[in-house]
Design a protein around this motif. Structure first.
Motif, short mmCIF file in Angstrom:
data_model
loop_
_atom_site.label_atom_id
_atom_site.label_comp_id
_atom_site.label_asym_id
_atom_site.label_seq_id
_atom_site.Cartn_x
_atom_site.Cartn_y
_atom_site.Cartn_z
N LYS A 193 -8.82 -25.23 -8.60
CA LYS A 193 -10.05 -24.81 -9.85
C LYS A 193 -10.17 -26.18 -11.08
O LYS A 193 -11.32 -26.15 -11.11
CB LYS A 193 -9.51 -23.55 -10.87
N THR A 194 -10.39 -27.69 -10.62
CA THR A 194 -10.29 -28.48 -10.51
C THR A 194 -11.74 -28.66 -10.72
O THR A 194 -12.01 -30.19 -11.83
CB THR A 194 -9.86 -29.32 -11.00
N ASN B 5 -16.07 -20.77 -13.51
CA ASN B 5 -15.55 -21.66 -12.68
C ASN B 5 -15.95 -22.15 -11.49
O ASN B 5 -15.45 -23.14 -10.80
CB ASN B 5 -14.64 -20.15 -11.90
N TYR C 139 -10.35 -15.56 -10.74
CA TYR C 139 -10.45 -16.34 -12.47
C TYR C 139 -10.70 -15.31 -13.49
O TYR C 139 -10.18 -15.43 -13.92
CB TYR C 139 -11.24 -17.51 -12.10
N SER D 287 -5.45 -33.61 -12.39
CA SER D 287 -4.99 -32.80 -10.84
C SER D 287 -6.07 -33.78 -9.97
O SER D 287 -6.18 -35.38 -10.48
CB SER D 287 -6.48 -31.85 -10.86
N GLU E 241 -5.67 -22.86 -16.56
CA GLU E 241 -5.77 -24.55 -16.13
C GLU E 241 -5.37 -25.20 -16.13
O GLU E 241 -4.91 -25.52 -15.35
CB GLU E 241 -7.36 -25.22 -16.77
N SER E 242 -4.24 -24.80 -17.03
CA SER E 242 -2.73 -26.11 -17.06
C SER E 242 -1.59 -25.64 -17.55
O SER E 242 -0.69 -26.05 -16.99
CB SER E 242 -2.79 -27.11 -17.80
N GLN F 29 -7.99 -29.39 -18.61
CA GLN F 29 -8.59 -30.08 -17.50
C GLN F 29 -9.68 -30.17 -16.85
O GLN F 29 -10.42 -30.10 -15.85
CB GLN F 29 -8.39 -28.74 -15.77
#
Length: 227
Positions: free
Chosen positions: A4-5, A152, A210, A86, A77-78, A95
């Motif tokens: 998703k980055t 997203n 997501y 990423s 995200e992280s 992110q």
């Protein structure tokens, strides 16, 4: 998670190309700085959600967002890893892509700072919400879900889905409806419609998952942490 980055990059690319950028959302000098005592990390047993509760809460509350939602995003995200990077260069708890920092006039070397990283995510969410121009009195859960889908999957694809919904006489402010049209954007009968500006979308499964996962975690955080 790191697939998703590109989410924020996709949003800003679409947004700046087709909507321009409103300076009201840019950062004046030191706008993203928080007081020193808000930088303190909490030890296990002192926090409710993560060691970054102080930072996420103080920054999000100042921006008018629910800190528990931002915490849910940070988890997905992280996993609350502030030095996460990423393969495409997204950095930090949320992110954040370098292009986002540039659009909000934040120096690249400041993005790794957790408070700055969270501030950027807050600003981006607010910009998405403003750009989508929801009708009045939209249920908050629908609003949150559609904003997260934009965060997203890109605001362009979500806007297409909402236009299609309106074209077919359905509610463009209903997440259930928008999610269905995001799925239909993989079908040429829909993505070739003149109402569609951003073409075919094949990422609906990821985006819908997501939204489901972040909202589910947000619900959990709402049960264990006060606003």
């Amino acid at each position: 998670m790191l697939k998703k980055t590109a989410l924020i990059f996709a949003f800003l690319t679409v947004f700046t190309a087709f909507h321009g950028f409103n300076a009201d959302f840019a950062a004046p000098p030191d706008a993203f700085a928080v007081e020193a005592d808000d930088h303190s990390l909490l030890s296990e047993g002192e926090y409710v959600i993560s060691a970054y509760d102080n930072i996420i809460r103080s920054v999000s509350e100042r921006e008018g967002n629910d800190w528990r939602l931002l915490s849910a995003i940070a988890y997905h995200e992280s996993r609350f890893t502030p030095d996460a990077v990423s393969g495409r260069g997204a950095r930090g708890l949320m992110q954040i892509m370098p292009v986002v920092a540039r659009q909000f006039e934040v120096p690249a070397d400041a993005v790794a700072d957790p408070a700055t990283n969270v501030w950027l995510a807050n600003r981006l969410l607010k910009k998405i919400d403003t750009t989508l121009r929801f009708a009045r009195n939209v249920p908050e859960r629908d609003r949150m879900s559609i904003v997260l889908a934009s965060y997203n999957g890109g605001i362009g694809h979500v806007s297409d889905a909402r236009r299609l919904a309106g074209l077919y006489g359905e509610n463009p402010d209903s997440w259930e409806v928008v999610a269905r049209y995001l799925e239909l954007k993989a079908d040429s009968a829909y993505y070739e419609n003149e109402a569609v500006k951003y073409g075919k979308f094949t990422g609906s499964r990821q985006t819908i998952a997501y939204v489901r996962d972040v909202m589910g975690r947000y619900d959990k955080y709402c049960r264990i942490a006060r606003r």
